[in-house]
Scaffold this motif. Structure first.
Motif, PDB file in Angstrom:
ATOM      1  N   ALA A  15       0.867  -1.181   0.000  1.00 48.74           N
ATOM      2  CA  ALA A  15       0.000   0.000   0.000  1.00 48.74           C
ATOM      3  C   ALA A  15       0.902   1.228   0.000  1.00 48.74           C
ATOM      4  N   PRO A  16       0.634   2.202  -0.845  1.00 45.11           N
ATOM      5  CA  PRO A  16       1.468   3.407  -0.870  1.00 45.11           C
ATOM      6  C   PRO A  16       1.473   4.090   0.497  1.00 45.11           C
ATOM      7  N   ALA A  17       2.625   4.558   0.916  1.00 43.03           N
ATOM      8  CA  ALA A  17       2.759   5.236   2.211  1.00 43.03           C
ATOM      9  C   ALA A  17       1.794   6.410   2.324  1.00 43.03           C
ATOM     10  N   GLU A  18       1.485   7.035   1.197  1.00 35.44           N
ATOM     11  CA  GLU A  18       0.573   8.179   1.204  1.00 35.44           C
ATOM     12  C   GLU A  18      -0.835   7.791   1.636  1.00 35.44           C
ATOM     13  N   THR A  19      -1.151   6.501   1.625  1.00 31.69           N
ATOM     14  CA  THR A  19      -2.490   6.065   2.027  1.00 31.69           C
ATOM     15  C   THR A  19      -2.546   5.628   3.488  1.00 31.69           C
ATOM     16  N   ASP A  20      -1.445   5.735   4.209  1.00 34.55           N
ATOM     17  CA  ASP A  20      -1.469   5.395   5.637  1.00 34.55           C
ATOM     18  C   ASP A  20      -2.552   6.211   6.337  1.00 34.55           C
ATOM     19  N   GLY A  21      -3.361   5.551   7.119  1.00 40.05           N
ATOM     20  CA  GLY A  21      -4.440   6.226   7.834  1.00 40.05           C
ATOM     21  C   GLY A  21      -5.757   6.256   7.077  1.00 40.05           C
ATOM     22  N   PHE A  22      -5.759   5.899   5.786  1.00 46.16           N
ATOM     23  CA  PHE A  22      -7.015   5.833   5.040  1.00 46.16           C
ATOM     24  C   PHE A  22      -7.832   4.681   5.618  1.00 46.16           C
ATOM     25  N   ARG A  23      -9.137   4.878   5.752  1.00 49.26           N
ATOM     26  CA  ARG A  23     -10.013   3.852   6.299  1.00 49.26           C
ATOM     27  C   ARG A  23     -11.338   3.884   5.561  1.00 49.26           C
ATOM     28  N   PHE A  24     -11.814   2.702   5.149  1.00 46.94           N
ATOM     29  CA  PHE A  24     -13.143   2.632   4.550  1.00 46.94           C
ATOM     30  C   PHE A  24     -14.147   2.913   5.653  1.00 46.94           C
ATOM     31  N   ASN A  25     -14.996   3.923   5.471  1.00 45.54           N
ATOM     32  CA  ASN A  25     -15.895   4.370   6.529  1.00 45.54           C
ATOM     33  C   ASN A  25     -17.329   3.896   6.327  1.00 45.54           C
ATOM     34  N   HIS A  26     -17.934   4.189   5.176  1.00 41.60           N
ATOM     35  CA  HIS A  26     -19.346   3.844   5.027  1.00 41.60           C
ATOM     36  C   HIS A  26     -19.753   3.607   3.584  1.00 41.60           C
ATOM     37  N   THR A  27     -20.911   2.981   3.458  1.00 42.08           N
ATOM     38  CA  THR A  27     -21.596   2.783   2.189  1.00 42.08           C
ATOM     39  C   THR A  27     -22.937   3.485   2.285  1.00 42.08           C
ATOM     40  N   ASP A  77     -21.513  14.328  23.101  1.00 39.05           N
ATOM     41  CA  ASP A  77     -21.373  15.635  22.473  1.00 39.05           C
ATOM     42  C   ASP A  77     -21.580  15.507  20.960  1.00 39.05           C
ATOM     43  N   VAL A  78     -22.399  16.386  20.380  1.00 41.49           N
ATOM     44  CA  VAL A  78     -22.767  16.290  18.968  1.00 41.49           C
ATOM     45  C   VAL A  78     -21.543  16.357  18.053  1.00 41.49           C
ATOM     46  N   GLN A  79     -20.643  17.304  18.280  1.00 41.36           N
ATOM     47  CA  GLN A  79     -19.446  17.418  17.434  1.00 41.36           C
ATOM     48  C   GLN A  79     -18.547  16.190  17.583  1.00 41.36           C
ATOM     49  N   GLU A  80     -18.357  15.742  18.822  1.00 46.93           N
ATOM     50  CA  GLU A  80     -17.527  14.555  19.048  1.00 46.93           C
ATOM     51  C   GLU A  80     -18.155  13.314  18.418  1.00 46.93           C
ATOM     52  N   ARG A  81     -19.469  13.180  18.528  1.00 43.77           N
ATOM     53  CA  ARG A  81     -20.155  12.024  17.923  1.00 43.77           C
ATOM     54  C   ARG A  81     -20.021  12.065  16.401  1.00 43.77           C
ATOM     55  N   THR A  82     -20.108  13.246  15.811  1.00 45.35           N
ATOM     56  CA  THR A  82     -19.943  13.378  14.358  1.00 45.35           C
ATOM     57  C   THR A  82     -18.533  12.955  13.947  1.00 45.35           C
ATOM     58  N   PHE A  86     -17.458   9.521  11.622  1.00 44.99           N
ATOM     59  CA  PHE A  86     -16.684   9.545  10.385  1.00 44.99           C
ATOM     60  C   PHE A  86     -15.279   8.970  10.533  1.00 44.99           C
ATOM     61  N   SER A  87     -14.976   8.395  11.701  1.00 41.63           N
ATOM     62  CA  SER A  87     -13.674   7.741  11.880  1.00 41.63           C
ATOM     63  C   SER A  87     -13.803   6.227  11.989  1.00 41.63           C
ATOM     64  N   GLU A  88     -15.026   5.725  12.074  1.00 41.01           N
ATOM     65  CA  GLU A  88     -15.271   4.297  12.286  1.00 41.01           C
ATOM     66  C   GLU A  88     -15.267   3.501  10.985  1.00 41.01           C
ATOM     67  N   ARG A  89     -15.422   2.190  11.114  1.00 47.95           N
ATOM     68  CA  ARG A  89     -15.559   1.282   9.973  1.00 47.95           C
ATOM     69  C   ARG A  89     -16.957   0.672   9.984  1.00 47.95           C
ATOM     70  N   GLY A  90     -17.401   0.212   8.811  1.00 47.42           N
ATOM     71  CA  GLY A  90     -18.621  -0.575   8.734  1.00 47.42           C
ATOM     72  C   GLY A  90     -19.896   0.193   9.015  1.00 47.42           C
ATOM     73  N   ILE A  91     -19.973   1.412   8.536  1.00 53.49           N
ATOM     74  CA  ILE A  91     -21.167   2.229   8.760  1.00 53.49           C
ATOM     75  C   ILE A  91     -22.037   2.215   7.507  1.00 53.49           C
ATOM     76  N   LEU A  92     -23.339   2.214   7.712  1.00 54.46           N
ATOM     77  CA  LEU A  92     -24.304   2.297   6.626  1.00 54.46           C
ATOM     78  C   LEU A  92     -24.943   3.676   6.674  1.00 54.46           C
ATOM     79  N   GLU A  93     -24.861   4.389   5.574  1.00 55.47           N
ATOM     80  CA  GLU A  93     -25.510   5.694   5.463  1.00 55.47           C
ATOM     81  C   GLU A  93     -26.784   5.524   4.655  1.00 55.47           C
ATOM     82  N   LEU A  94     -27.909   5.888   5.245  1.00 53.13           N
ATOM     83  CA  LEU A  94     -29.176   5.913   4.527  1.00 53.13           C
ATOM     84  C   LEU A  94     -29.468   7.357   4.163  1.00 53.13           C
ATOM     85  N   THR A  95     -29.652   7.631   2.890  1.00 52.23           N
ATOM     86  CA  THR A  95     -29.926   8.982   2.413  1.00 52.23           C
ATOM     87  C   THR A  95     -31.383   9.075   1.990  1.00 52.23           C
TER      88      THR A  95
END
Length: 176
Positions: A15-27, A77-82, A86-95
């Motif tokens: 994996a390119p070093a530039e992608t360190d810290g990238f995480r798949f967050n949601h669908t 806290d609303v800001q902390e929860r937001t 956006f830092s977690e894995r395996g999230i489902l976003e319903l739009t």
């Protein structure tokens, strides 16, 4: 423990070093009626709403759902929860695009009918038979029951918008 990828044509050796810290967050899935979809995902699949974001000018809402562990605590806290969402894995976003729930003819393409595109999301369950019994008790619509077809170790169910959800039991996925 380091991770070594399986190797196939097109797969980078490292994996390119530039992608360190990238995480798949949601669908993201678009839903016609958020009340109906939230009832399905929270009751039938046990997901919890982590955060709702409304965009009044553009007339849509986002619902971020996950299946946190029972002992996991989420920020109040609303800001902390937001930020946490956006830092977690395996999230489902319903739009939800406002007003679609009022149109009896409105529907989204599930990706599995022609032209095919998006396929499905997947849930791993501890016991496939118990999960199927739970789905049956809740009148869930099936694409495929475990006893149907050649793949006896998986099921496919549909959510209220017709999106496919694969149901697997991890132990049954690795041939012995």
């Amino acid at each position: 423990m380091s991770f070594n990828t399986e190797s196939y044509p097109g797969v980078a050796d490292q994996a390119p070093a530039e992608t360190d810290g990238f995480r798949f967050n949601h669908t993201m899935l678009r839903v016609k009626d958020p009340e109906r979809s939230l009832a399905f995902y929270s009751h039938v699949l046990g997901m919890r709403v982590l955060r709702r974001l409304d965009f009044e000018e553009m007339e849509f809402s986002l619902y971020f759902l996950a299946k946190p562990d029972a002992d996991e605590s989420l920020p109040e806290d609303v800001q902390e929860r937001t930020r946490w969402t956006f830092s977690e894995r395996g999230i489902l976003e319903l739009t939800h695009n406002w007003g679609t729930e009022k149109d009896p003819d409105f529907e989204y393409h599930d990706g599995n009918s022609q032209p095919q595109g998006f396929g499905h999301i997947c849930f791993s369950v501890p016991n496939l038979e118990k999960a199927v019994a739970w789905f049956d008790a809740n009148d869930v619509n099936y694409v495929k029951r475990p006893e149907d077809g050649k793949m006896k170790h998986i099921a496919f169910i549909k959510d209220p918008d017709g999106y496919w959800i694969e149901i697997v039991q991890a132990e049954r996925m690795a041939p012995s």
